[in-house]
Design a protein around this motif. Structure first.
Motif, short mmCIF file in Angstrom:
data_model
loop_
_atom_site.label_atom_id
_atom_site.label_comp_id
_atom_site.label_asym_id
_atom_site.label_seq_id
_atom_site.Cartn_x
_atom_site.Cartn_y
_atom_site.Cartn_z
N ALA A 280 0.85 -1.21 0.00
CA ALA A 280 0.00 0.00 0.00
C ALA A 280 0.87 1.24 0.00
CB ALA A 280 -0.92 0.00 1.21
N ASP A 281 0.28 2.34 -0.44
CA ASP A 281 0.95 3.63 -0.40
C ASP A 281 0.92 4.15 1.03
OD1 ASP A 281 1.11 6.71 -0.64
OD2 ASP A 281 1.66 6.01 -2.64
N ALA A 282 2.03 4.74 1.46
CA ALA A 282 2.10 5.24 2.83
C ALA A 282 1.07 6.33 3.10
CB ALA A 282 3.50 5.78 3.12
N SER A 283 0.63 7.02 2.05
CA SER A 283 -0.38 8.05 2.24
C SER A 283 -1.72 7.45 2.65
CB SER A 283 -0.56 8.88 0.96
OG SER A 283 -1.01 8.06 -0.09
N ALA A 284 -1.89 6.14 2.39
CA ALA A 284 -3.14 5.46 2.77
C ALA A 284 -2.94 4.59 4.01
CB ALA A 284 -3.63 4.61 1.61
N VAL A 285 -1.90 4.89 4.79
CA VAL A 285 -1.57 4.05 5.94
C VAL A 285 -2.71 3.99 6.95
CG1 VAL A 285 -0.47 5.89 7.29
CG2 VAL A 285 0.26 3.51 7.59
N ASP A 286 -3.54 5.03 6.99
CA ASP A 286 -4.67 5.03 7.93
C ASP A 286 -5.67 3.92 7.61
OD1 ASP A 286 -3.74 7.14 9.47
OD2 ASP A 286 -4.58 8.63 8.12
N ALA B 131 -4.72 1.02 6.38
CA ALA B 131 -4.03 -0.26 6.53
C ALA B 131 -4.38 -0.89 7.88
CB ALA B 131 -2.52 -0.06 6.42
N LYS B 132 -4.62 -2.19 7.85
CA LYS B 132 -4.96 -2.89 9.08
C LYS B 132 -3.70 -3.42 9.74
CE LYS B 132 -9.64 -4.18 7.79
NZ LYS B 132 -10.60 -5.27 7.57
N PRO B 133 -3.72 -3.56 11.06
CA PRO B 133 -2.53 -4.08 11.76
C PRO B 133 -2.14 -5.46 11.27
CG PRO B 133 -4.11 -3.14 13.32
CD PRO B 133 -4.80 -3.21 12.00
N ARG B 134 -0.83 -5.68 11.20
CA ARG B 134 -0.27 -6.98 10.86
C ARG B 134 0.96 -7.21 11.74
NH1 ARG B 134 -0.90 -8.88 4.57
NH2 ARG B 134 -3.14 -8.55 4.43
N PRO B 135 1.37 -8.46 11.93
CA PRO B 135 2.54 -8.69 12.78
C PRO B 135 3.79 -7.96 12.31
CG PRO B 135 1.35 -10.74 12.45
CD PRO B 135 0.70 -9.72 11.56
N VAL B 136 4.01 -7.88 10.98
CA VAL B 136 5.21 -7.24 10.45
C VAL B 136 4.81 -6.15 9.46
CG1 VAL B 136 7.39 -7.58 9.22
CG2 VAL B 136 6.46 -9.43 10.64
N VAL B 137 5.39 -4.97 9.64
CA VAL B 137 5.20 -3.87 8.68
C VAL B 137 6.57 -3.49 8.14
CG1 VAL B 137 4.43 -1.49 8.32
CG2 VAL B 137 3.12 -3.02 9.81
N VAL B 138 6.70 -3.46 6.80
CA VAL B 138 7.94 -3.06 6.14
C VAL B 138 7.66 -1.73 5.43
CG1 VAL B 138 9.69 -3.67 4.44
CG2 VAL B 138 8.59 -5.47 5.79
N VAL B 139 8.48 -0.72 5.71
CA VAL B 139 8.31 0.59 5.07
C VAL B 139 9.48 0.83 4.13
CG1 VAL B 139 8.03 3.07 5.41
CG2 VAL B 139 7.10 1.47 7.10
N ALA B 140 9.20 1.10 2.86
CA ALA B 140 10.23 1.47 1.89
C ALA B 140 10.20 2.98 1.72
CB ALA B 140 9.98 0.78 0.55
N VAL B 141 11.24 3.65 2.20
CA VAL B 141 11.34 5.11 2.04
C VAL B 141 11.95 5.35 0.67
CG1 VAL B 141 12.22 7.25 3.05
CG2 VAL B 141 11.63 5.32 4.54
N ASN B 142 11.11 5.23 -0.36
CA ASN B 142 11.59 5.26 -1.74
C ASN B 142 11.21 6.54 -2.49
OD1 ASN B 142 8.83 4.57 -1.76
ND2 ASN B 142 8.99 3.56 -3.75
N GLY B 143 10.80 7.56 -1.76
CA GLY B 143 10.44 8.80 -2.43
C GLY B 143 10.59 9.97 -1.50
N ASP B 144 9.87 11.03 -1.80
CA ASP B 144 9.95 12.24 -1.00
C ASP B 144 9.88 11.89 0.47
OD1 ASP B 144 10.18 13.89 -3.08
OD2 ASP B 144 8.04 14.24 -3.31
N ALA B 145 10.89 12.23 1.16
CA ALA B 145 10.92 11.94 2.59
C ALA B 145 9.98 12.91 3.28
CB ALA B 145 12.34 12.05 3.10
N GLY B 146 10.47 13.98 3.76
CA GLY B 146 9.68 15.05 4.36
C GLY B 146 8.52 14.62 5.20
N GLU B 147 7.40 15.27 4.95
CA GLU B 147 6.22 15.08 5.79
C GLU B 147 5.64 13.69 5.67
OE1 GLU B 147 3.37 18.10 5.00
OE2 GLU B 147 4.79 19.73 5.31
N THR B 148 5.69 13.09 4.47
CA THR B 148 5.09 11.77 4.29
C THR B 148 5.71 10.75 5.23
OG1 THR B 148 4.73 12.25 1.95
CG2 THR B 148 4.58 9.97 2.61
N VAL B 149 7.05 10.74 5.30
CA VAL B 149 7.74 9.79 6.16
C VAL B 149 7.45 10.08 7.62
CG1 VAL B 149 9.99 8.88 6.85
CG2 VAL B 149 9.55 9.43 4.46
#
Length: 208
Positions: free
Chosen positions: A150-156, A158-176
């Motif tokens: 999923a896109d990090a902008s839609a993280v709200d 996203a449902k909880p899961r045991p493992v979450v992997v985040v790829a910081v592959n774009g504009d850092a700033g506020e999104t991260v």
């Protein structure tokens, strides 16, 4: 009489062309294998042949950037997930996240245990699945039987899961800065962040 009577029947049957059955349309099953299953298909770029990357190292936690915070992953704080950082440039963060998913699956993690968030360009699987409509896309998360991207902008959403992997592959700033605290809340056991350590540490120190 008997032989001449059955002769004409064979000729029309042999000369008739039977209609060829049409293939059943099914672009979804063939074109998009589920991301968490080790089946061939273009859903996810094939991981590099060599896997000589180091195992994810536990991040000492925001304590280095924000004094007073406890180290992540310690059993003292059972409610907080373990935090791991995999250094990678922005252009290689998604590849690092995919390799991490492969390692998790190989180590015995179930595909449905893993959520992958991207802060920049969407993962190709997510982009492809969204082409079938948001309802069908999010229904796959609800099914909970495969890795979900999923896109990090839609993280709200996203449902909880045991493992979450985040790829910081774009504009850092506020999104991260906005995504990492929510990603931590969604991770029941383990949060893995792939990207530039400086960017991640500053976001962790600010919000996680």
């Amino acid at each position: 009489m008997h032989e001449s009577a059955q002769g004409p029947r064979v000729t029309p049957a042999a000369g008739r062309t039977a209609p060829t059955p049409r293939p059943v349309p099914g672009p979804r099953s063939a074109a998009t294998p589920r991301p968490g299953r080790p089946v061939p298909g273009p859903a996810r770029p094939a991981p590099p042949a060599q896997r000589a990357h180091p195992a994810p190292a536990p991040v000492p936690g925001p304590g280095s950037a924000a004094p007073g915070s406890a180290p992540a992953g310690r059993s003292e704080n059972r409610s907080a997930p373990q935090l791991q950082l995999i250094p990678a440039p922005a252009g290689g963060a998604l590849d690092a996240a995919e390799e991490t998913v492969d390692l998790l699956l190989e180590s015995g993690r179930a595909p449905g245990d893993i959520l992958v968030l991207t802060t920049g360009e969407q993962h190709p699987w997510a982009a492809h699945e969204l082409s079938f409509g948001e309802a069908a896309y999010w229904a796959q998360q609800d099914a909970g039987d495969d890795v979900f991207f999923a896109d990090a902008s839609a993280v709200d959403r996203a449902k909880p899961r045991p493992v979450v992997v985040v790829a910081v592959n774009g504009d850092a700033g506020e999104t991260v800065a906005r995504a990492l605290p929510v990603a931590r809340d969604r991770a029941a056991a383990l949060l893995i962040v792939c990207g530039d350590p400086q960017t991640i540490n500053s976001a962790l120190g600010a919000g996680v």
